[in-house]
Design a protein around this motif. Structure first.
Motif, mmCIF file in Angstrom:
data_model
loop_
_atom_site.group_PDB
_atom_site.id
_atom_site.type_symbol
_atom_site.label_atom_id
_atom_site.label_comp_id
_atom_site.label_asym_id
_atom_site.label_seq_id
_atom_site.Cartn_x
_atom_site.Cartn_y
_atom_site.Cartn_z
ATOM 1 N N ARG A 117 0.868 -0.976 0.057
ATOM 2 C CA ARG A 117 -0.020 -0.128 -0.200
ATOM 3 C C ARG A 117 0.842 1.429 -0.022
ATOM 4 N NH1 ARG A 117 -2.002 3.916 -1.155
ATOM 5 N NH2 ARG A 117 -4.076 4.765 -0.558
ATOM 6 N N LEU A 118 2.051 1.267 0.715
ATOM 7 C CA LEU A 118 2.629 2.298 0.765
ATOM 8 C C LEU A 118 3.680 2.665 -0.298
ATOM 9 C CD1 LEU A 118 4.403 2.082 4.314
ATOM 10 C CD2 LEU A 118 2.662 3.800 3.571
ATOM 11 N N ALA A 119 3.631 1.456 -1.006
ATOM 12 C CA ALA A 119 4.682 1.566 -2.404
ATOM 13 C C ALA A 119 3.859 1.868 -3.708
ATOM 14 C CB ALA A 119 5.396 0.295 -2.775
ATOM 15 N N VAL A 120 2.678 1.791 -3.878
ATOM 16 C CA VAL A 120 2.049 2.130 -4.993
ATOM 17 C C VAL A 120 2.131 3.504 -5.561
ATOM 18 C CG1 VAL A 120 0.372 0.486 -4.622
ATOM 19 C CG2 VAL A 120 -0.169 2.766 -3.959
ATOM 20 N N THR A 121 2.223 3.943 -6.741
ATOM 21 C CA THR A 121 2.565 5.177 -7.358
ATOM 22 C C THR A 121 1.096 5.814 -7.574
ATOM 23 O OG1 THR A 121 2.676 4.071 -9.384
ATOM 24 C CG2 THR A 121 4.832 4.463 -8.349
ATOM 25 N N GLU A 122 -0.080 5.042 -7.842
ATOM 26 C CA GLU A 122 -1.214 5.821 -8.012
ATOM 27 C C GLU A 122 -1.942 5.640 -6.785
ATOM 28 O OE1 GLU A 122 -3.286 5.427 -12.038
ATOM 29 O OE2 GLU A 122 -4.327 4.054 -10.697
ATOM 30 N N ASN A 123 -2.786 6.625 -6.312
ATOM 31 C CA ASN A 123 -3.316 6.851 -5.163
ATOM 32 C C ASN A 123 -2.500 6.660 -3.817
ATOM 33 O OD1 ASN A 123 -5.466 6.965 -3.141
ATOM 34 N ND2 ASN A 123 -5.927 4.950 -3.566
ATOM 35 N N SER A 124 -1.233 7.163 -3.888
ATOM 36 C CA SER A 124 -0.234 7.005 -3.008
ATOM 37 C C SER A 124 -0.526 7.771 -1.637
ATOM 38 C CB SER A 124 1.126 7.486 -3.541
ATOM 39 O OG SER A 124 0.986 8.885 -3.816
ATOM 40 N N LEU B 145 -7.479 -2.188 -3.466
ATOM 41 C CA LEU B 145 -7.023 -3.464 -4.425
ATOM 42 C C LEU B 145 -5.900 -2.914 -4.810
ATOM 43 C CD1 LEU B 145 -8.722 -5.116 -7.247
ATOM 44 C CD2 LEU B 145 -6.346 -4.609 -7.143
ATOM 45 N N PHE B 146 -4.396 -3.235 -4.646
ATOM 46 C CA PHE B 146 -3.417 -2.603 -4.949
ATOM 47 C C PHE B 146 -2.203 -3.792 -5.376
ATOM 48 C CE2 PHE B 146 -5.336 -0.094 -1.738
ATOM 49 C CZ PHE B 146 -5.012 1.080 -2.212
ATOM 50 N N ALA C 254 -10.173 9.188 -13.404
ATOM 51 C CA ALA C 254 -8.904 9.155 -14.543
ATOM 52 C C ALA C 254 -7.959 7.928 -14.159
ATOM 53 C CB ALA C 254 -8.202 10.566 -15.003
ATOM 54 N N SER C 255 -7.862 7.006 -13.234
ATOM 55 C CA SER C 255 -7.054 6.008 -13.091
ATOM 56 C C SER C 255 -6.867 4.922 -13.775
ATOM 57 C CB SER C 255 -7.346 5.900 -11.645
ATOM 58 O OG SER C 255 -8.444 5.100 -11.351
ATOM 59 N N ARG C 256 -5.669 4.292 -13.605
ATOM 60 C CA ARG C 256 -5.554 2.980 -14.409
ATOM 61 C C ARG C 256 -6.525 2.162 -13.664
ATOM 62 N NH1 ARG C 256 -0.066 3.953 -13.166
ATOM 63 N NH2 ARG C 256 -0.247 2.183 -11.840
ATOM 64 N N ALA C 257 -6.776 2.217 -12.389
ATOM 65 C CA ALA C 257 -7.535 1.241 -11.628
ATOM 66 C C ALA C 257 -9.162 1.259 -12.281
ATOM 67 C CB ALA C 257 -7.468 1.449 -10.208
#
Length: 136
Positions: free
Chosen positions: A11-18, A69-70, A106-109
């Motif tokens: 969770r800490l490492a994601v670049t989107e919704n960080s 979901l990450f 607008a996210s990839r998710a």
């Protein structure tokens, strides 16, 4: 339960919704709160690559929400997000006629969720949308 710290690190490492550790804590998301959620209901799935947690999903079975979901950015494109989403959907739709989630429009998710059949898109403000998936 042993995966909780690894889930938190994903969770800490994601670049989107960080979010930082402090921001997550302010929102009530800590390793302890994740562990408690898992203890209280079967609500989490992890995806691993070579024995390491590469992604995770969590649902709230009471409210029918896929709320997390990450996937680690270095593990994207391998189908982990799809598999995790499907696991969460299956659990939610076994108990509810419809499930929902919120994400940045607008996210990839959001693109992934739309591709997997989530729809009935509604704006919830601040660039976020709510998507719904109904039982077949």
């Amino acid at each position: 339960m042993g995966d909780v710290d690894a889930m938190f690190q994903v969770r800490l490492a994601v670049t989107e919704n960080s979010m930082t550790s402090a921001e997550l804590a302010a929102a009530g998301i800590t390793p302890a709160s994740i562990a408690e959620a898992i203890r209280s209901a079967p609500c989490a799935w992890v995806a691993t690559i070579d024995g390491e947690v590469a992604g995770f999903a969590m649902v709230d079975l009471r409210s029918a929400c896929l709320f997390a979901l990450f996937v680690r950015s270095d593990c994207e494109g391998r189908g982990l997000g799809t598999a995790l989403c499907r696991a969460g959907e299956q659990a939610l739709l076994a108990q509810h006629e419809a499930a929902w989630l919120e994400t940045a429009k607008a996210s990839r998710a959001a693109r992934l969720y739309r591709h997997l059949g989530w729809g009935d898109e509604r704006d919830v403000g601040d660039g976020d949308i709510r998507l719904t998936k109904r039982r077949a």
